[in-house]
Design a protein around this motif. Structure first.
Motif, mmCIF file in Angstrom:
data_model
loop_
_atom_site.group_PDB
_atom_site.id
_atom_site.type_symbol
_atom_site.label_atom_id
_atom_site.label_comp_id
_atom_site.label_asym_id
_atom_site.label_seq_id
_atom_site.Cartn_x
_atom_site.Cartn_y
_atom_site.Cartn_z
ATOM 1 N N GLY A 1 0.696 0.661 -4.659
ATOM 2 C CA GLY A 1 -0.623 0.919 -5.214
ATOM 3 C C GLY A 1 -1.659 1.068 -4.123
ATOM 4 O O GLY A 1 -1.362 0.952 -2.926
ATOM 5 N N TYR A 2 -2.887 1.347 -4.534
ATOM 6 C CA TYR A 2 -4.000 1.375 -3.605
ATOM 7 C C TYR A 2 -4.566 -0.040 -3.501
ATOM 8 O O TYR A 2 -4.326 -0.899 -4.350
ATOM 9 C CB TYR A 2 -5.059 2.360 -4.078
ATOM 10 C CG TYR A 2 -4.543 3.784 -4.113
ATOM 11 C CD1 TYR A 2 -4.331 4.496 -2.940
ATOM 12 C CD2 TYR A 2 -4.242 4.403 -5.335
ATOM 13 C CE1 TYR A 2 -3.836 5.792 -2.974
ATOM 14 C CE2 TYR A 2 -3.743 5.697 -5.367
ATOM 15 C CZ TYR A 2 -3.542 6.379 -4.184
ATOM 16 O OH TYR A 2 -3.044 7.652 -4.219
ATOM 17 N N SER A 3 -5.337 -0.279 -2.448
ATOM 18 C CA SER A 3 -5.771 -1.636 -2.149
ATOM 19 C C SER A 3 -6.507 -2.297 -3.315
ATOM 20 O O SER A 3 -6.236 -3.450 -3.661
ATOM 21 C CB SER A 3 -6.666 -1.634 -0.906
ATOM 22 O OG SER A 3 -7.014 -2.957 -0.539
ATOM 23 N N ALA A 4 -7.426 -1.579 -3.957
ATOM 24 C CA ALA A 4 -8.224 -2.170 -5.032
ATOM 25 C C ALA A 4 -7.348 -2.607 -6.201
ATOM 26 O O ALA A 4 -7.535 -3.696 -6.760
ATOM 27 C CB ALA A 4 -9.291 -1.194 -5.499
ATOM 28 N N GLU A 5 -6.383 -1.760 -6.583
ATOM 29 C CA GLU A 5 -5.543 -2.122 -7.724
ATOM 30 C C GLU A 5 -4.581 -3.250 -7.367
ATOM 31 O O GLU A 5 -4.320 -4.134 -8.198
ATOM 32 C CB GLU A 5 -4.783 -0.911 -8.257
ATOM 33 C CG GLU A 5 -3.845 -0.232 -7.293
ATOM 34 C CD GLU A 5 -3.211 1.022 -7.882
ATOM 35 O OE1 GLU A 5 -2.604 0.930 -8.966
ATOM 36 O OE2 GLU A 5 -3.330 2.095 -7.252
ATOM 37 N N LEU A 6 -4.079 -3.284 -6.133
ATOM 38 C CA LEU A 6 -3.206 -4.380 -5.724
ATOM 39 C C LEU A 6 -3.970 -5.699 -5.672
ATOM 40 O O LEU A 6 -3.442 -6.748 -6.061
ATOM 41 C CB LEU A 6 -2.585 -4.089 -4.355
ATOM 42 C CG LEU A 6 -1.592 -2.921 -4.287
ATOM 43 C CD1 LEU A 6 -1.064 -2.761 -2.869
ATOM 44 C CD2 LEU A 6 -0.445 -3.096 -5.273
ATOM 45 N N LEU B 1 0.845 -1.189 0.000
ATOM 46 C CA LEU B 1 0.000 0.000 0.000
ATOM 47 C C LEU B 1 0.884 1.245 0.000
ATOM 48 O O LEU B 1 1.934 1.273 0.634
ATOM 49 C CB LEU B 1 -0.898 -0.003 1.231
ATOM 50 C CG LEU B 1 -1.965 -1.107 1.274
ATOM 51 C CD1 LEU B 1 -2.567 -1.194 2.666
ATOM 52 C CD2 LEU B 1 -3.049 -0.840 0.237
ATOM 53 N N ARG B 2 0.448 2.260 -0.716
ATOM 54 C CA ARG B 2 1.257 3.472 -0.838
ATOM 55 C C ARG B 2 1.604 4.084 0.513
ATOM 56 O O ARG B 2 2.689 4.625 0.706
ATOM 57 C CB ARG B 2 0.512 4.511 -1.688
ATOM 58 C CG ARG B 2 0.383 4.121 -3.148
ATOM 59 C CD ARG B 2 -0.289 5.199 -3.965
ATOM 60 N NE ARG B 2 -0.460 4.776 -5.341
ATOM 61 C CZ ARG B 2 0.472 4.857 -6.280
ATOM 62 N NH1 ARG B 2 1.644 5.374 -5.961
ATOM 63 N NH2 ARG B 2 0.240 4.441 -7.506
ATOM 64 N N SER B 3 0.675 4.002 1.460
ATOM 65 C CA SER B 3 0.911 4.608 2.769
ATOM 66 C C SER B 3 2.018 3.913 3.542
ATOM 67 O O SER B 3 2.546 4.457 4.504
ATOM 68 C CB SER B 3 -0.381 4.585 3.597
ATOM 69 O OG SER B 3 -0.848 3.255 3.764
ATOM 70 N N MET B 4 2.390 2.703 3.120
ATOM 71 C CA MET B 4 3.424 1.940 3.815
ATOM 72 C C MET B 4 4.809 2.119 3.202
ATOM 73 O O MET B 4 5.812 1.737 3.809
ATOM 74 C CB MET B 4 3.091 0.445 3.771
ATOM 75 C CG MET B 4 1.804 0.057 4.418
ATOM 76 S SD MET B 4 1.540 -1.717 4.211
ATOM 77 C CE MET B 4 0.057 -1.925 5.197
ATOM 78 N N ALA B 5 4.863 2.652 2.013
ATOM 79 C CA ALA B 5 6.105 2.614 1.232
ATOM 80 C C ALA B 5 7.287 3.219 1.953
ATOM 81 O O ALA B 5 8.381 2.651 1.983
ATOM 82 C CB ALA B 5 5.890 3.323 -0.099
ATOM 83 N N SER B 6 7.095 4.383 2.565
ATOM 84 C CA SER B 6 8.228 5.091 3.164
ATOM 85 C C SER B 6 8.861 4.314 4.294
ATOM 86 O O SER B 6 10.079 4.369 4.499
ATOM 87 C CB SER B 6 7.768 6.460 3.671
ATOM 88 O OG SER B 6 6.735 6.301 4.634
#
Length: 311
Positions: A127-132, A98-103
């Motif tokens: 990505g966002y959850s739906a696209e992943l 998830l993008r919010s976890m990347a950093s």
């Protein structure tokens, strides 16, 4: 139509031009063009349209691309399974974060995967959850972190939960309780983007409680939001992962929101009905541990920050 032709076609489909595809696939362009022509003749249909702007798939080409990706993934899985019987763990491992976890997770995850499995080449996709979830379903990911409803994770999937945090300059948050509720932020100017994971949770609960929040607008990028907060423009509400950007900084306060319902539920998901290779199982273990470590560092009162579910 053979495996090599499918690999070449996928390379063409994922490139902007045949020249780019030939470089990516390490094959001279005339030979690649001939491969594509032979494939189209064998299928008796045009797969790719070429123009000055580059290459584009026809509807038939798009159908073949989706099928080819699944076929090649199954071949890679079968190859890895056979090699594992001989004690060899190698190949490409594709993980969705998830993008919010990347950093906080991507570099640590990549490093630990390489240390644990030197023969494996990790590819981490954001990505966002739906696209992943769609990529996982289509066989383009081996493993992914997804947002889920509580209690809906699969039997052997790891599940986690994280609370939300109010982040802003001390000048705006000093008069609030150290564990504020959502009603306490009604008078604050809020910077929240609909693309941020906290937005839907906050707005849904605010509507349920009849609260009118002063949302000025927002930016999808967390770092940009925090810069606006540092400038005193407003406060924001982030998930635990996002709030960790601000943790330890003296110019921003991070307050856990003590509110039932402001919790995001996560799970680590794998492809169903496929061979779970040693590499995927090791990656699942590492990812689960890193998620637990990061969320345990975040001290929300209730609910518990981490809930782990094992088979």
């Amino acid at each position: 139509m053979d495996i090599r032709s499918l690999r070449y076609f996928v390379g063409i489909a994922e490139s902007r031009t045949l020249t780019e595809a030939s470089i990516r696939l390490h094959i001279v362009q005339p030979a690649l063009s001939q491969r594509l022509s032979d494939l189209e003749k064998s299928l008796q249909t045009q797969l790719v349209v070429r123009s000055r702007a580059g290459t584009a798939l026809t509807p038939a080409g798009a159908e073949l691309y989706d099928s080819a990706k699944r076929i090649l993934k199954q071949i890679d899985i079968a190859t890895a399974a056979v090699k594992e019987k001989g004690g060899i763990v190698e190949g490409v491992l594709t993980i969705g974060l998830l993008r919010s976890m990347a950093s906080l997770l991507s570099v640590r995850l990549f490093t630990e995967l390489r240390e644990a499995m030197p023969g494996v080449r990790p590819q981490i996709r954001l990505g966002y959850s739906a696209e992943l979830e769609e990529l996982l379903r289509n066989g383009q990911l081996d493993l992914a972190t997804l947002v889920s409803e509580p209690g809906l994770s699969g039997g052997r999937e790891m599940a986690f939960s994280e609370g939300l945090r109010l982040v802003g300059p001390p000048s705006l948050l000093d008069n609030l309780a150290r564990t504020p509720r959502l009603k306490d932020v009604q008078g604050l100017r809020l910077l929240i983007s609909p693309m941020q994971p906290a937005y839907a949770l906050v707005m849904k609960l605010a509507a349920q409680q009849g609260l009118e929040l002063d949302v000025m607008g927002g930016i999808e990028d967390v770092m940009s939001i925090l810069e606006l907060c540092r400038a005193g423009m407003g406060a924001t509400i982030l998930t635990s992962f996002g709030a960790n950007w601000a943790a330890g900084r003296h110019d921003l306060d991070v307050l856990p929101l003590a509110e039932v319902g402001l919790t995001r539920h996560l799970r680590v998901a794998m492809q169903h009905d496929t061979h779970r290779s040693a590499a995927v199982l090791v990656a699942e273990s590492i990812l689960g541990r890193l998620l637990g470590d990061v969320l345990h560092q975040d001290c929300a009162p209730e609910p518990a920050e981490v809930v782990r579910v094992h088979a």
